[in-house]
Design a protein around this motif. Structure first.
Motif, PDB file in Angstrom:
ATOM      1  N   UNK A  42      -7.353 -14.828  13.430  1.00 37.76           N
ATOM      2  CA  UNK A  42      -7.235 -13.954  12.257  1.00 37.76           C
ATOM      3  C   UNK A  42      -5.769 -13.633  12.038  1.00 37.76           C
ATOM      4  N   UNK A  43      -5.257 -14.085  10.904  1.00 34.65           N
ATOM      5  CA  UNK A  43      -3.871 -13.797  10.546  1.00 34.65           C
ATOM      6  C   UNK A  43      -3.826 -12.867   9.354  1.00 34.65           C
ATOM      7  N   UNK A  44      -2.614 -12.471   8.976  1.00 37.48           N
ATOM      8  CA  UNK A  44      -2.534 -11.588   7.802  1.00 37.48           C
ATOM      9  C   UNK A  44      -1.279 -11.825   6.994  1.00 37.48           C
ATOM     10  N   UNK A  45      -1.407 -11.487   5.693  1.00 40.12           N
ATOM     11  CA  UNK A  45      -0.281 -11.404   4.772  1.00 40.12           C
ATOM     12  C   UNK A  45      -0.125  -9.922   4.493  1.00 40.12           C
TER      13      UNK A  45
ATOM     14  N   UNK B 148      -0.769 -21.572   9.127  1.00 34.66           N
ATOM     15  CA  UNK B 148      -1.216 -21.387  10.516  1.00 34.66           C
ATOM     16  C   UNK B 148      -2.682 -20.945  10.572  1.00 34.66           C
ATOM     17  N   UNK B 149      -3.085 -20.094   9.653  1.00 36.37           N
ATOM     18  CA  UNK B 149      -4.494 -19.676   9.614  1.00 36.37           C
ATOM     19  C   UNK B 149      -5.379 -20.857   9.214  1.00 36.37           C
ATOM     20  N   UNK B 150      -4.927 -21.610   8.228  1.00 34.14           N
ATOM     21  CA  UNK B 150      -5.715 -22.755   7.748  1.00 34.14           C
ATOM     22  C   UNK B 150      -5.851 -23.809   8.848  1.00 34.14           C
ATOM     23  N   UNK B 151      -4.723 -24.130   9.507  1.00 29.91           N
ATOM     24  CA  UNK B 151      -4.752 -25.178  10.530  1.00 29.91           C
ATOM     25  C   UNK B 151      -5.581 -24.759  11.738  1.00 29.91           C
TER      26      UNK B 151
ATOM     27  N   UNK C  84      -5.167 -11.617  15.304  1.00 33.26           N
ATOM     28  CA  UNK C  84      -4.856 -12.287  16.576  1.00 33.26           C
ATOM     29  C   UNK C  84      -3.453 -12.873  16.595  1.00 33.26           C
ATOM     30  N   UNK C  85      -2.852 -13.102  15.418  1.00 29.72           N
ATOM     31  CA  UNK C  85      -1.473 -13.588  15.378  1.00 29.72           C
ATOM     32  C   UNK C  85      -0.764 -12.949  14.189  1.00 29.72           C
TER      33      UNK C  85
END
Ligand SMILES: [Zn+2]
Length: 318
Positions: free
Chosen positions: A13-16, A38-41, A243-244
């Motif tokens: 789980x990433x964020x903008x 990075x979230x997509x990959x 998570x990142x």
């Protein structure tokens, strides 16, 4: 009552996290694109969180422009103020209960003390010679980070060995249990002097800061009633199960502060990925005042998302 426990999540789980205090520029675009990739990959989820905590500088028109600009670039997210999700609300101005819960936990655990120094008091104390490290661990002398605050001289810090939470003489010596909400004073987080804060950045490699030298006791709740960037960011990243964290290298020192907050609150650190900052053709770091390099302006001049992500639009600027 909002819980301060971190959200249990599976997978990336990433964020903008744009701040709607101006138009996004090329530097933001590239950092956000990296977060998207990075979230997509990773086959994960990307969260859009609008960091509109500053009531004086945040504008809804900038928030709308940020969403429009990022969509135009081709960035897609699965949760956000525009599309909902189960970890909302996705605007910081609507999340005050989370920040109060975090403040209360830190306060009850003795990490905070009230500070009544005025801005002038701090300027006077800081005018005296002191040891600082404004260039950060890379020593490149980059522009002062946006979120940074001067090394606090310790004027209001309780003496060593005394619990912070019972040393509230400054505000009329109430019992700790009587203080339900912050307000009227700045609340500072007491950093462990001399402790080395190290982390492995997934982009920039090993990072190292010394508490009390590279940064001092920092504000977590402002006297005007607003939580600080540091507190809100940590509370949100935990509650949203991030998570990142992918963000600009201007926030490296904030990461060290946020690691201390995570530890104090019992949260696990996310992974860190800091992107190098983008400079203009004159080598100056981009800022929101570079209106000519805002995504909105570039788009109106016919620049494509590819030009922005490759950096070719920067070479045209003088
Ligand atoms: Zn003070």
């Amino acid at each position: 009552m909002v819980s301060v426990s971190a959200a249990p999540v599976a997978g990336y789980r990433g964020r903008l996290a744009p701040s709607p205090t101006g138009y996004l520029h090329v530097g933001h675009a590239r950092t956000f694109w990296t977060a998207f990739e990075r979230a997509r990959d990773a086959g994960g989820t990307l969260v859009m969180r609008m960091e509109d905590l500053d009531p004086d500088r945040s504008r809804s028109c900038y928030a709308e422009a940020a969403i429009e600009d990022l969509r135009w670039l081709g960035i897609r997210w699965q949760e956000g103020p525009d599309c909902g999700g189960s970890f909302g609300p996705y605007a910081q101005s609507l999340r005050r209960a989370f920040y109060l819960a975090a403040w209360r936990t830190l306060f009850q655990r003795g990490f905070l003390y009230p500070c009544r120094c005025s801005r002038r008091d701090l300027e006077t104390a800081l005018a005296a010679p002191h040891e600082g490290n404004p260039a950060g661990p890379q020593g490149k002398g980059e522009a002062e980070p946006l979120d940074d605050e001067p090394l606090y001289p310790g004027t209001c810090r309780p003496a060593a060995g005394r619990g912070c939470q019972n040393d509230a003489s400054d505000i009329g010596r109430p019992d700790a249990s009587e203080i339900e909400t912050p307000g009227g004073v700045n609340w500072r987080f007491r950093v462990p002097d001399g402790e080395v804060i190290e982390f492995e950045d997934r982009n920039l490699g090993p990072q190292r800061f010394v508490a009390g030298r590279d940064f001092g006791d920092f504000v977590v709740w402002r006297r005007d009633g607003a939580p600080s960037y540091q507190l809100a960011c940590v509370a949100d990243d935990a509650a949203m199960g991030i998570t990142e964290v992918v963000r600009g290298a201007d926030l490296l020192k904030s990461t060290a502060r946020q690691m201390l907050l995570n530890r104090a609150l019992g949260y696990r650190d996310p992974a860190w990925f800091h992107c190098r900052l983008v400079a203009d053709a004159n080598g100056r770091r981009l800022a929101k005042r570079h209106d000519a390099l805002s995504l909105s302006a570039l788009r109106q001049r016919g620049v494509t998302p590819m030009d922005i992500l490759s950096g070719s639009c920067l070479a045209e600027e003088t």
